[in-house]
Design a protein around this motif. Structure first.
Motif, PDB file in Angstrom:
ATOM      1  N   GLY A 149     -26.851  84.615  -4.144  1.00  0.00           N
ATOM      2  CA  GLY A 149     -25.694  85.493  -4.477  1.00  0.00           C
ATOM      3  C   GLY A 149     -25.181  84.963  -5.846  1.00  0.00           C
ATOM      4  N   ALA A 150     -24.947  83.472  -5.984  1.00  0.00           N
ATOM      5  CA  ALA A 150     -24.359  83.335  -7.290  1.00  0.00           C
ATOM      6  C   ALA A 150     -25.197  83.557  -8.417  1.00  0.00           C
ATOM      7  CB  ALA A 150     -24.341  81.624  -7.193  1.00  0.00           C
ATOM      8  N   ALA A 151     -26.718  83.529  -8.354  1.00  0.00           N
ATOM      9  CA  ALA A 151     -27.390  84.001  -9.338  1.00  0.00           C
ATOM     10  C   ALA A 151     -27.402  85.554  -9.676  1.00  0.00           C
ATOM     11  CB  ALA A 151     -28.967  83.510  -8.942  1.00  0.00           C
ATOM     12  N   ALA A 152     -27.216  86.132  -8.686  1.00  0.00           N
ATOM     13  CA  ALA A 152     -26.848  87.823  -8.985  1.00  0.00           C
ATOM     14  C   ALA A 152     -25.593  88.155  -9.722  1.00  0.00           C
ATOM     15  CB  ALA A 152     -27.023  88.295  -7.750  1.00  0.00           C
ATOM     16  N   TRP A 153     -24.459  87.413  -9.085  1.00  0.00           N
ATOM     17  CA  TRP A 153     -23.304  87.447  -9.981  1.00  0.00           C
ATOM     18  C   TRP A 153     -23.296  86.929 -11.275  1.00  0.00           C
ATOM     19  CZ3 TRP A 153     -19.891  90.827  -8.740  1.00  0.00           C
ATOM     20  CH2 TRP A 153     -19.647  91.427  -7.780  1.00  0.00           C
ATOM     21  N   LEU A 154     -24.134  85.941 -11.620  1.00  0.00           N
ATOM     22  CA  LEU A 154     -24.039  85.213 -12.831  1.00  0.00           C
ATOM     23  C   LEU A 154     -24.973  86.285 -13.763  1.00  0.00           C
ATOM     24  CD1 LEU A 154     -23.845  82.748 -14.801  1.00  0.00           C
ATOM     25  CD2 LEU A 154     -26.231  82.180 -13.890  1.00  0.00           C
ATOM     26  N   VAL A 155     -25.955  86.894 -13.171  1.00  0.00           N
ATOM     27  CA  VAL A 155     -26.851  87.978 -14.176  1.00  0.00           C
ATOM     28  C   VAL A 155     -25.582  89.294 -14.534  1.00  0.00           C
ATOM     29  CG1 VAL A 155     -28.877  89.557 -14.283  1.00  0.00           C
ATOM     30  CG2 VAL A 155     -29.148  87.017 -13.392  1.00  0.00           C
ATOM     31  N   ILE A 156     -24.982  89.700 -13.472  1.00  0.00           N
ATOM     32  CA  ILE A 156     -24.164  90.783 -13.641  1.00  0.00           C
ATOM     33  C   ILE A 156     -23.123  90.271 -14.665  1.00  0.00           C
ATOM     34  CG2 ILE A 156     -22.582  92.280 -12.569  1.00  0.00           C
ATOM     35  CD1 ILE A 156     -24.150  92.054  -9.953  1.00  0.00           C
ATOM     36  N   LEU A 157     -22.594  89.278 -14.449  1.00  0.00           N
ATOM     37  CA  LEU A 157     -21.644  88.759 -15.660  1.00  0.00           C
ATOM     38  C   LEU A 157     -22.056  88.696 -16.746  1.00  0.00           C
ATOM     39  CD1 LEU A 157     -19.313  86.581 -13.201  1.00  0.00           C
ATOM     40  CD2 LEU A 157     -18.698  88.940 -14.039  1.00  0.00           C
ATOM     41  N   LEU A 158     -23.189  87.932 -16.999  1.00  0.00           N
ATOM     42  CA  LEU A 158     -24.066  87.937 -18.385  1.00  0.00           C
ATOM     43  C   LEU A 158     -24.150  89.255 -18.845  1.00  0.00           C
ATOM     44  CD1 LEU A 158     -24.949  85.704 -20.333  1.00  0.00           C
ATOM     45  CD2 LEU A 158     -26.990  85.993 -19.123  1.00  0.00           C
ATOM     46  N   ALA A 159     -24.694  90.071 -18.061  1.00  0.00           N
ATOM     47  CA  ALA A 159     -24.930  91.595 -18.638  1.00  0.00           C
ATOM     48  C   ALA A 159     -23.790  92.228 -19.161  1.00  0.00           C
ATOM     49  CB  ALA A 159     -25.577  92.186 -17.387  1.00  0.00           C
ATOM     50  N   LEU A 160     -22.605  92.225 -18.425  1.00  0.00           N
ATOM     51  CA  LEU A 160     -21.480  92.823 -18.848  1.00  0.00           C
ATOM     52  C   LEU A 160     -20.876  92.224 -20.207  1.00  0.00           C
ATOM     53  CD1 LEU A 160     -19.125  94.581 -18.126  1.00  0.00           C
ATOM     54  CD2 LEU A 160     -18.243  92.790 -16.916  1.00  0.00           C
ATOM     55  N   LEU A 161     -20.955  90.832 -20.280  1.00  0.00           N
ATOM     56  CA  LEU A 161     -20.757  90.226 -21.633  1.00  0.00           C
ATOM     57  C   LEU A 161     -21.645  90.522 -22.630  1.00  0.00           C
ATOM     58  CD1 LEU A 161     -19.417  86.743 -20.243  1.00  0.00           C
ATOM     59  CD2 LEU A 161     -17.916  88.616 -20.986  1.00  0.00           C
ATOM     60  N   THR A 189     -42.371  97.400 -12.026  1.00  0.00           N
ATOM     61  CA  THR A 189     -42.921  98.576 -13.099  1.00  0.00           C
ATOM     62  C   THR A 189     -41.965  98.955 -13.879  1.00  0.00           C
ATOM     63  OG1 THR A 189     -42.322 100.261 -11.130  1.00  0.00           O
ATOM     64  CG2 THR A 189     -44.477  98.907 -11.091  1.00  0.00           C
ATOM     65  N   TRP A 190     -42.404  99.835 -14.777  1.00  0.00           N
ATOM     66  CA  TRP A 190     -41.552 100.728 -15.907  1.00  0.00           C
ATOM     67  C   TRP A 190     -40.122 101.027 -15.051  1.00  0.00           C
ATOM     68  CZ3 TRP A 190     -40.129 105.615 -15.957  1.00  0.00           C
ATOM     69  CH2 TRP A 190     -40.848 106.561 -15.261  1.00  0.00           C
ATOM     70  N   GLU A 191     -40.424 101.740 -14.097  1.00  0.00           N
ATOM     71  CA  GLU A 191     -39.174 102.231 -13.284  1.00  0.00           C
ATOM     72  C   GLU A 191     -38.018 101.203 -13.409  1.00  0.00           C
ATOM     73  OE1 GLU A 191     -41.946 102.688 -11.697  1.00  0.00           O
ATOM     74  OE2 GLU A 191     -42.354 104.632 -11.344  1.00  0.00           O
ATOM     75  N   PHE A 192     -38.264 100.042 -12.957  1.00  0.00           N
ATOM     76  CA  PHE A 192     -37.140  98.974 -13.004  1.00  0.00           C
ATOM     77  C   PHE A 192     -36.563  98.700 -14.152  1.00  0.00           C
ATOM     78  CE2 PHE A 192     -36.248  94.433 -13.451  1.00  0.00           C
ATOM     79  CZ  PHE A 192     -35.246  94.208 -12.595  1.00  0.00           C
ATOM     80  N   TYR A 193     -37.337  98.919 -15.302  1.00  0.00           N
ATOM     81  CA  TYR A 193     -36.925  98.437 -16.622  1.00  0.00           C
ATOM     82  C   TYR A 193     -36.132  99.944 -17.217  1.00  0.00           C
ATOM     83  CZ  TYR A 193     -39.719  94.305 -16.320  1.00  0.00           C
ATOM     84  OH  TYR A 193     -40.128  93.130 -15.863  1.00  0.00           O
ATOM     85  N   ALA A 194     -36.463 100.862 -16.726  1.00  0.00           N
ATOM     86  CA  ALA A 194     -35.565 101.908 -17.072  1.00  0.00           C
ATOM     87  C   ALA A 194     -34.328 102.144 -16.591  1.00  0.00           C
ATOM     88  CB  ALA A 194     -36.500 103.305 -16.761  1.00  0.00           C
ATOM     89  N   ILE A 195     -34.323 101.705 -15.299  1.00  0.00           N
ATOM     90  CA  ILE A 195     -32.919 101.680 -14.743  1.00  0.00           C
ATOM     91  C   ILE A 195     -31.964 100.606 -15.237  1.00  0.00           C
ATOM     92  CG2 ILE A 195     -32.030 101.463 -12.236  1.00  0.00           C
ATOM     93  CD1 ILE A 195     -34.193 102.738 -11.073  1.00  0.00           C
ATOM     94  N   GLY A 196     -32.963  99.420 -15.372  1.00  0.00           N
ATOM     95  CA  GLY A 196     -32.149  98.214 -15.905  1.00  0.00           C
ATOM     96  C   GLY A 196     -31.152  98.641 -17.381  1.00  0.00           C
ATOM     97  N   ALA A 197     -32.167  99.277 -18.274  1.00  0.00           N
ATOM     98  CA  ALA A 197     -31.994  99.711 -19.605  1.00  0.00           C
ATOM     99  C   ALA A 197     -30.379 100.765 -19.323  1.00  0.00           C
ATOM    100  CB  ALA A 197     -32.942 100.253 -20.333  1.00  0.00           C
ATOM    101  N   CYS A 198     -30.661 101.819 -18.280  1.00  0.00           N
ATOM    102  CA  CYS A 198     -29.661 102.611 -18.372  1.00  0.00           C
ATOM    103  C   CYS A 198     -28.527 102.030 -17.679  1.00  0.00           C
ATOM    104  CB  CYS A 198     -30.271 103.821 -17.202  1.00  0.00           C
ATOM    105  SG  CYS A 198     -31.282 104.848 -17.997  1.00  0.00           S
ATOM    106  N   LEU A 199     -28.468 100.986 -16.755  1.00  0.00           N
ATOM    107  CA  LEU A 199     -27.212 100.227 -16.445  1.00  0.00           C
ATOM    108  C   LEU A 199     -26.600  99.153 -17.526  1.00  0.00           C
ATOM    109  CD1 LEU A 199     -25.554  99.460 -14.105  1.00  0.00           C
ATOM    110  CD2 LEU A 199     -27.364  97.348 -13.426  1.00  0.00           C
ATOM    111  N   PHE A 200     -27.650  98.756 -18.181  1.00  0.00           N
ATOM    112  CA  PHE A 200     -27.113  98.087 -19.514  1.00  0.00           C
ATOM    113  C   PHE A 200     -25.979  98.816 -20.238  1.00  0.00           C
ATOM    114  CE2 PHE A 200     -27.569  95.050 -22.929  1.00  0.00           C
ATOM    115  CZ  PHE A 200     -27.135  93.816 -22.364  1.00  0.00           C
ATOM    116  N   VAL A 201     -26.641 100.150 -20.769  1.00  0.00           N
ATOM    117  CA  VAL A 201     -25.899 100.869 -21.666  1.00  0.00           C
ATOM    118  C   VAL A 201     -24.834 101.446 -20.769  1.00  0.00           C
ATOM    119  CG1 VAL A 201     -26.099 103.308 -22.522  1.00  0.00           C
ATOM    120  CG2 VAL A 201     -28.134 101.649 -22.636  1.00  0.00           C
TER     121      VAL A 201
END
Length: 104
Positions: free
Chosen positions: A4-16, A76-88
């Motif tokens: 849980g802490a690792a997931a929140w760390l990645v989410i906050l890091l992505a937001l920043l 797979t590529w779908e994971f990275y495509a969704i991740g890129a959309c979420l990052f945007v």
């Protein structure tokens, strides 16, 4: 670090990291751009390239944390495509502040 802490760390890091290119006019918030004035503005293309690099940096941190917790699952590529959309989507507040907000 638990899952849980690792997931929140990645989410906050992505937001920043997603908003970093739009918040300041330095390259990766460290390197000043060369320009005629001291307040040189970053072009939009440079901000976009910086956003792509930061996407891969955050992804690498997430993969590193996943490896420290347990097995790294293949993606797979779908994971990275969704991740890129979420990052945007996470970058939208910084984009609004930089380009859409009216300056008085």
């Amino acid at each position: 670090m638990d899952v849980g802490a690792a997931a929140w760390l990645v989410i906050l890091l992505a937001l920043l990291a997603a908003n970093l290119p739009f918040i300041n006019d330095r390259l990766f918030a460290v390197v000043p751009l060369k320009g005629g004035t001291s307040a040189a503005r970053k072009p939009f293309l440079v901000r976009l390239l910086e956003l792509v690099v930061l996407f891969f940096v955050v992804g690498s941190v997430g993969r590193l944390l996943e490896g420290r917790i347990g097995t790294v699952f293949p993606q797979t590529w779908e994971f990275y495509a969704i991740g890129a959309c979420l990052f945007v989507v996470l970058a939208f507040p910084g984009f609004v502040v930089r380009y859409l907000r009216k300056r008085h």
